[in-house]
Design an enzyme around this catalytic site. Structure first.
Site, PDB file in Angstrom:
ATOM      1  N   ASN A 140      -6.376   1.810 -12.636  1.00 46.17           N
ATOM      2  CA  ASN A 140      -5.406   1.077 -12.267  1.00 46.17           C
ATOM      3  C   ASN A 140      -4.142   1.607 -12.558  1.00 46.17           C
ATOM      4  OD1 ASN A 140      -4.023  -1.438 -11.196  1.00 46.17           O
ATOM      5  ND2 ASN A 140      -3.767  -2.080 -13.382  1.00 46.17           N
ATOM      6  N   MET A 178      -4.287  -7.478  -6.322  1.00 49.82           N
ATOM      7  CA  MET A 178      -3.957  -8.432  -7.251  1.00 49.82           C
ATOM      8  C   MET A 178      -4.893  -9.442  -7.814  1.00 49.82           C
ATOM      9  SD  MET A 178      -0.751  -7.429  -7.311  1.00 49.82           S
ATOM     10  CE  MET A 178       0.079  -8.752  -8.302  1.00 49.82           C
ATOM     11  N   ARG A 179      -5.849  -8.770  -8.133  1.00 49.08           N
ATOM     12  CA  ARG A 179      -7.126  -9.728  -8.740  1.00 49.08           C
ATOM     13  C   ARG A 179      -7.675  -9.131 -10.048  1.00 49.08           C
ATOM     14  NH1 ARG A 179      -9.412 -14.081  -6.274  1.00 49.08           N
ATOM     15  NH2 ARG A 179      -8.404 -13.954  -4.020  1.00 49.08           N
ATOM     16  N   HIS A 231       0.038   0.593 -13.513  1.00 50.58           N
ATOM     17  CA  HIS A 231       0.654  -0.405 -13.978  1.00 50.58           C
ATOM     18  C   HIS A 231       2.106  -0.032 -13.976  1.00 50.58           C
ATOM     19  CE1 HIS A 231       1.501  -4.405 -15.489  1.00 50.58           C
ATOM     20  NE2 HIS A 231       2.058  -3.764 -16.370  1.00 50.58           N
ATOM     21  N   LYS A 233     -17.006 -15.988  -7.465  1.00 52.72           N
ATOM     22  CA  LYS A 233     -16.405 -14.826  -7.903  1.00 52.72           C
ATOM     23  C   LYS A 233     -17.430 -13.552  -8.145  1.00 52.72           C
ATOM     24  CE  LYS A 233     -13.454 -12.400 -11.391  1.00 52.72           C
ATOM     25  NZ  LYS A 233     -12.219 -12.390 -12.184  1.00 52.72           N
ATOM     26  N   GLY A 257       0.658  -1.164  -0.004  1.00 53.32           N
ATOM     27  CA  GLY A 257       0.092   0.024   0.118  1.00 53.32           C
ATOM     28  C   GLY A 257       0.925   1.246  -0.150  1.00 53.32           C
ATOM     29  N   SER A 258       1.908   1.273  -0.587  1.00 58.65           N
ATOM     30  CA  SER A 258       2.699   2.570  -0.566  1.00 58.65           C
ATOM     31  C   SER A 258       2.131   3.354  -1.465  1.00 58.65           C
ATOM     32  CB  SER A 258       4.221   2.334  -1.132  1.00 58.65           C
ATOM     33  OG  SER A 258       4.303   1.951  -2.392  1.00 58.65           O
ATOM     34  N   ASN A 259       1.315   2.752  -2.679  1.00 58.70           N
ATOM     35  CA  ASN A 259       0.777   4.049  -3.348  1.00 58.70           C
ATOM     36  C   ASN A 259      -0.641   4.793  -2.440  1.00 58.70           C
ATOM     37  OD1 ASN A 259       1.506   4.356  -6.327  1.00 58.70           O
ATOM     38  ND2 ASN A 259       1.808   1.863  -5.826  1.00 58.70           N
TER      39      ASN A 259
END
Ligand code: GRF
Length: 187
Positions: free
Chosen positions: A107, A90-91, A109, A65, A12-14
């Site tokens: 997101n 991560m999903r 990336h 899901k 969680g650094s972002n």
């Protein structure tokens, strides 16, 4: 006021960079909640420290899901979230989630998309001897790391980079680009 939620799976650094930027610049942005799919994610502690409600939703606790995603969507709707920000979540999200927030999921990336979607981007950059690398903020669609690009930032690499050195540079870049991009989101 813009109301967002941040989804994480790990460090969680972002998340921290976004929390800090909102506070420092007094941006009219409310992080309504943080959701993690991993109970041990360190980002949950960061949320707690910042006084942000944090929830854990684990896929294994749901029959499938769709049910898992439906539960997260319910929470986000209850919190009146306008934009969903993925920060190391991560999903791969499916239609149940995507259709609840059409064109409202971001997101980040660690590559210059469309180059290197998926995992291990730094390793590929080093292996290929790339001269440049960077980060991309994009909208989330059904295609993995393939949605429309919202923002991108590049860095030049020197000849003696390692995966570790590149990773550190990219993280720094992410911590600037993601908050700035979120600030510019439409209400
Ligand atoms: C970042 O490198 C981001 O690009 C990727 O996952 C990582 C999350 O790092 N999607 P952190 O949990 O924010 O430190």
């Amino acid at each position: 006021m813009l109301t967002i939620a941040i989804l994480i799976s790990g460090n969680g650094s972002n998340l921290q960079a976004i929390i800090d930027a909102i506070k420092k610049n007094q941006w009219p942005i409310k992080i309504a909640c943080v959701i993690s799919d991993q109970p041990e994610a360190y980002g949950l502690k960061r949320a707690e420290k910042a006084g942000i409600p944090a929830y854990v939703f684990q896929k294994k606790d749901f029959p499938d899901k769709a049910a898992f995603e439906h539960a997260m969507v319910n929470q986000l709707k209850q919190d009146q979230v306008e934009w969903v920000v993925l920060a190391g979540f991560m999903r791969i999200l499916g239609n149940t989630f995507l259709s609840a927030f059409p064109e409202r999921i971001l997101n980040i990336h660690p590559s210059l998309l469309p180059k290197y979607p998926g995992l291990n981007t730094h390793e590929q950059v080093i292996l290929n001897g790339d001269k440049e690398h960077g980060v991309t903020v994009h909208l989330v669609t059904t295609e993995l790391d393939g949605g429309p690009i919202i923002a991108q930032k590049k860095i030049n690499l020197s000849h003696n980079e390692t995966v570790a050195s590149v990773k550190e540079k990219i993280h720094k870049l992410e911590h600037q680009l993601y908050p700035q991009t979120i600030y510019k989101l439409k209400r």
